[in-house]
Design a protein around this motif. Structure first.
Motif, mmCIF file in Angstrom:
data_model
loop_
_atom_site.group_PDB
_atom_site.id
_atom_site.type_symbol
_atom_site.label_atom_id
_atom_site.label_comp_id
_atom_site.label_asym_id
_atom_site.label_seq_id
_atom_site.Cartn_x
_atom_site.Cartn_y
_atom_site.Cartn_z
ATOM 1 N N ALA A 7 79.793 35.856 81.002
ATOM 2 C CA ALA A 7 78.829 35.743 81.996
ATOM 3 C C ALA A 7 78.029 37.183 82.349
ATOM 4 C CB ALA A 7 79.672 35.537 83.194
ATOM 5 N N PHE A 8 76.581 36.720 82.700
ATOM 6 C CA PHE A 8 76.055 37.964 83.304
ATOM 7 C C PHE A 8 75.445 37.719 84.573
ATOM 8 C CE2 PHE A 8 75.837 37.438 78.679
ATOM 9 C CZ PHE A 8 75.743 38.961 77.913
ATOM 10 N N SER A 9 75.373 38.793 85.319
ATOM 11 C CA SER A 9 75.122 38.437 86.735
ATOM 12 C C SER A 9 73.656 37.889 87.059
ATOM 13 C CB SER A 9 75.350 39.703 87.535
ATOM 14 O OG SER A 9 74.426 40.913 87.111
ATOM 15 N N ASP A 10 72.850 38.392 86.221
ATOM 16 C CA ASP A 10 71.338 38.160 86.494
ATOM 17 C C ASP A 10 70.581 38.524 84.961
ATOM 18 O OD1 ASP A 10 71.176 40.815 86.183
ATOM 19 O OD2 ASP A 10 71.297 40.977 88.682
ATOM 20 N N PRO A 11 69.228 38.015 85.150
ATOM 21 C CA PRO A 11 68.399 38.129 84.020
ATOM 22 C C PRO A 11 68.315 39.708 83.540
ATOM 23 C CG PRO A 11 67.292 36.583 85.194
ATOM 24 C CD PRO A 11 68.542 37.147 85.970
ATOM 25 N N GLU A 12 68.371 40.717 84.691
ATOM 26 C CA GLU A 12 68.225 42.143 84.355
ATOM 27 C C GLU A 12 69.521 42.802 83.368
ATOM 28 O OE1 GLU A 12 65.743 41.263 87.732
ATOM 29 O OE2 GLU A 12 67.617 40.655 87.235
ATOM 30 N N GLU A 13 70.615 41.922 83.843
ATOM 31 C CA GLU A 13 71.864 42.538 83.033
ATOM 32 C C GLU A 13 71.778 42.062 81.734
ATOM 33 O OE1 GLU A 13 76.981 42.609 83.283
ATOM 34 O OE2 GLU A 13 75.688 41.194 84.823
ATOM 35 N N PHE A 14 71.302 40.536 81.576
ATOM 36 C CA PHE A 14 71.054 40.161 80.347
ATOM 37 C C PHE A 14 70.156 40.851 79.445
ATOM 38 C CE2 PHE A 14 69.293 36.787 77.147
ATOM 39 C CZ PHE A 14 70.550 36.591 76.404
ATOM 40 N N LEU A 15 69.061 41.515 80.054
ATOM 41 C CA LEU A 15 68.264 41.988 79.307
ATOM 42 C C LEU A 15 68.707 43.436 78.622
ATOM 43 C CD1 LEU A 15 65.225 42.870 78.124
ATOM 44 C CD2 LEU A 15 64.725 43.849 80.439
ATOM 45 N N VAL A 16 69.694 44.031 79.620
ATOM 46 C CA VAL A 16 70.503 45.167 79.252
ATOM 47 C C VAL A 16 71.248 44.793 77.728
ATOM 48 C CG1 VAL A 16 72.374 46.840 79.684
ATOM 49 C CG2 VAL A 16 70.532 46.333 81.392
ATOM 50 N N TRP A 17 71.735 43.604 77.919
ATOM 51 C CA TRP A 17 72.812 43.171 76.825
ATOM 52 C C TRP A 17 71.904 43.044 75.354
ATOM 53 C CZ3 TRP A 17 72.534 38.992 73.665
ATOM 54 C CH2 TRP A 17 73.485 38.800 72.757
ATOM 55 N N MET A 18 70.733 42.507 75.544
ATOM 56 C CA MET A 18 69.829 42.401 74.350
ATOM 57 C C MET A 18 69.300 43.761 73.890
ATOM 58 S SD MET A 18 67.250 38.978 74.987
ATOM 59 C CE MET A 18 66.371 39.775 76.576
ATOM 60 N N LYS A 19 69.149 44.662 74.728
ATOM 61 C CA LYS A 19 68.592 45.869 74.292
ATOM 62 C C LYS A 19 69.946 46.640 73.444
ATOM 63 C CE LYS A 19 65.229 47.110 78.018
ATOM 64 N NZ LYS A 19 65.227 47.875 79.143
ATOM 65 N N ASP A 20 71.069 46.393 73.965
ATOM 66 C CA ASP A 20 72.325 46.964 73.294
ATOM 67 C C ASP A 20 72.359 46.113 71.772
ATOM 68 O OD1 ASP A 20 73.059 48.517 75.318
ATOM 69 O OD2 ASP A 20 74.378 47.282 76.096
ATOM 70 N N LEU A 21 72.069 44.859 71.765
ATOM 71 C CA LEU A 21 72.057 44.171 70.530
ATOM 72 C C LEU A 21 70.992 44.856 69.624
ATOM 73 C CD1 LEU A 21 72.994 41.951 68.627
ATOM 74 C CD2 LEU A 21 71.406 40.423 70.023
ATOM 75 N N ALA A 22 69.637 45.104 70.239
ATOM 76 C CA ALA A 22 68.858 45.695 69.149
ATOM 77 C C ALA A 22 69.157 47.046 68.777
ATOM 78 C CB ALA A 22 67.414 45.758 70.141
ATOM 79 N N THR A 23 69.694 47.747 69.661
ATOM 80 C CA THR A 23 70.305 49.096 69.098
ATOM 81 C C THR A 23 71.086 49.151 68.251
ATOM 82 O OG1 THR A 23 69.739 50.094 71.415
ATOM 83 C CG2 THR A 23 71.065 51.394 70.190
ATOM 84 N N VAL A 24 72.282 47.963 68.209
ATOM 85 C CA VAL A 24 73.042 47.908 67.125
ATOM 86 C C VAL A 24 72.190 47.542 65.667
ATOM 87 C CG1 VAL A 24 75.142 47.027 66.393
ATOM 88 C CG2 VAL A 24 75.038 47.688 68.769
ATOM 89 N N LEU A 25 71.567 46.817 65.867
ATOM 90 C CA LEU A 25 70.894 46.075 64.593
ATOM 91 C C LEU A 25 70.002 47.283 63.968
ATOM 92 C CD1 LEU A 25 69.993 42.598 65.922
ATOM 93 C CD2 LEU A 25 71.775 43.153 64.219
ATOM 94 N N ASP A 26 69.393 48.085 64.893
ATOM 95 C CA ASP A 26 68.435 49.004 64.512
ATOM 96 C C ASP A 26 69.162 49.975 63.611
ATOM 97 O OD1 ASP A 26 65.935 48.066 65.331
ATOM 98 O OD2 ASP A 26 66.080 49.001 67.267
ATOM 99 N N ALA A 27 70.561 50.457 64.130
ATOM 100 C CA ALA A 27 71.327 51.433 63.566
ATOM 101 C C ALA A 27 71.909 50.940 62.201
ATOM 102 C CB ALA A 27 72.474 51.632 64.514
ATOM 103 N N GLN A 28 71.824 49.628 61.890
ATOM 104 C CA GLN A 28 72.356 49.237 60.637
ATOM 105 C C GLN A 28 71.277 49.060 59.483
ATOM 106 O OE1 GLN A 28 75.425 45.985 62.553
ATOM 107 N NE2 GLN A 28 73.758 45.507 61.399
ATOM 108 N N ILE A 29 69.957 49.725 59.864
ATOM 109 C CA ILE A 29 69.030 49.542 59.013
ATOM 110 C C ILE A 29 69.222 50.803 57.704
ATOM 111 C CG2 ILE A 29 66.450 49.789 58.486
ATOM 112 C CD1 ILE A 29 65.975 48.453 60.897
#
Length: 264
Positions: free
Chosen positions: A242-264
């Motif tokens: 569960a995410f409280s709102d789109p803003e919190e979901f955007l933070v999660w997407m940014k975290d996912l992008a950061t993890v993926l970027d670090a794997q390059i």
């Protein structure tokens, strides 16, 4: 119980076989009174682009038409599925499932009739939205929402019976669309097969997302439930993160992008 971090770890474990599919309104864009004014949160387009460079599939699966999504989501790497998945953007054009396309005249008839009836009733705050392959009636701006909801449901049921279209209730909205066995669940399944992905997460916020939640969970994937003030009880009860709102979901997407970027 899975956490948001667990889903990131799963998608990042093998990005070449992973996919993330999301609704637009209420997930990537806050719900607004005027549907035409809906827009991505600042920074979302950049995150979608970053994710699409790592994951095998990043897609939008929305009740909005593909033409609407094209105007708001730049680039060509995000898979666009509109009108609950019955239309897609492929090779520079919009493709519609034939079984749905044949109902376009009935949708146009329904839209004209709804506009006539609501114009005649002159109830403030009720808005008819033409969506090409569907027509929606919103009452978010109505002062008396309970009364407006009852009136809209009555009118929509009458027009549905007259045109043969299927009534689909949502978050302060009633919609009419083709009476075919297609929904976000079947649309998501088609997208998963086409992309050939194994690990999939789907993010949604409304009743129209329930078939997609059911489909992704049946395939062993993850449901990402984005909440809000008007979230339906059956949506809030989905077995997912569960995410409280789109803003919190955007933070999660940014975290996912950061993890993926670090794997390059």
């Amino acid at each position: 119980m899975k956490t948001a971090s667990d889903v990131i770890a799963r998608l990042a474990s093998d990005p070449s076989r992973a996919g993330l599919v999301m609704d637009f309104d209420g997930v990537l864009a806050p719900i607004v009174d005027d549907p035409a004014a809906s827009a991505l949160l600042p920074g979302t387009a950049e995150v979608l682009d970053a994710l699409s460079r790592h994951l095998a599939m990043v897609g939008l699966l929305s009740g909005r038409p593909v033409s609407f999504l094209r105007e708001r989501v730049p680039g060509e790497n995000v898979v666009l599925m509109g009108s609950y998945g019955v239309e897609t953007w492929v090779d520079g054009e919009i493709r519609v499932l034939p079984a749905v396309a044949q109902w376009k005249p009935a949708v146009a008839e329904a839209e004209a009739e709804l506009r006539r009836l609501f114009d005649a009733a002159d109830v403030p705050g009720i808005h008819v939205e033409g969506k090409g392959l569907a027509v929606a009636v919103h009452w978010r701006q109505a002062r008396e929402r309970v009364a407006a909801a009852a009136f809209v449901e009555h009118v929509v049921r009458e027009v549905a019976a007259k045109t043969g279209l299927r009534r689909e209730p949502g978050k302060l909205v009633e919609e009419l669309r083709a009476p075919v066995d297609e929904d976000k669940g079947t649309g998501l399944q088609r997208a998963i097969r086409a992309a050939g992905v194994d690990a999939v997460a789907y993010a949604g916020d409304d009743r129209g997302d329930l078939p997609a939640f059911a489909a992704v969970l049946a395939l062993g994937g993850d449901a990402l439930v984005v909440g809000g003030v008007d979230i339906a009880p059956e949506v809030a009860a989905v077995d997912g993160v569960a995410f409280s709102d789109p803003e919190e979901f955007l933070v999660w997407m940014k975290d996912l992008a950061t993890v993926l970027d670090a794997q390059i």
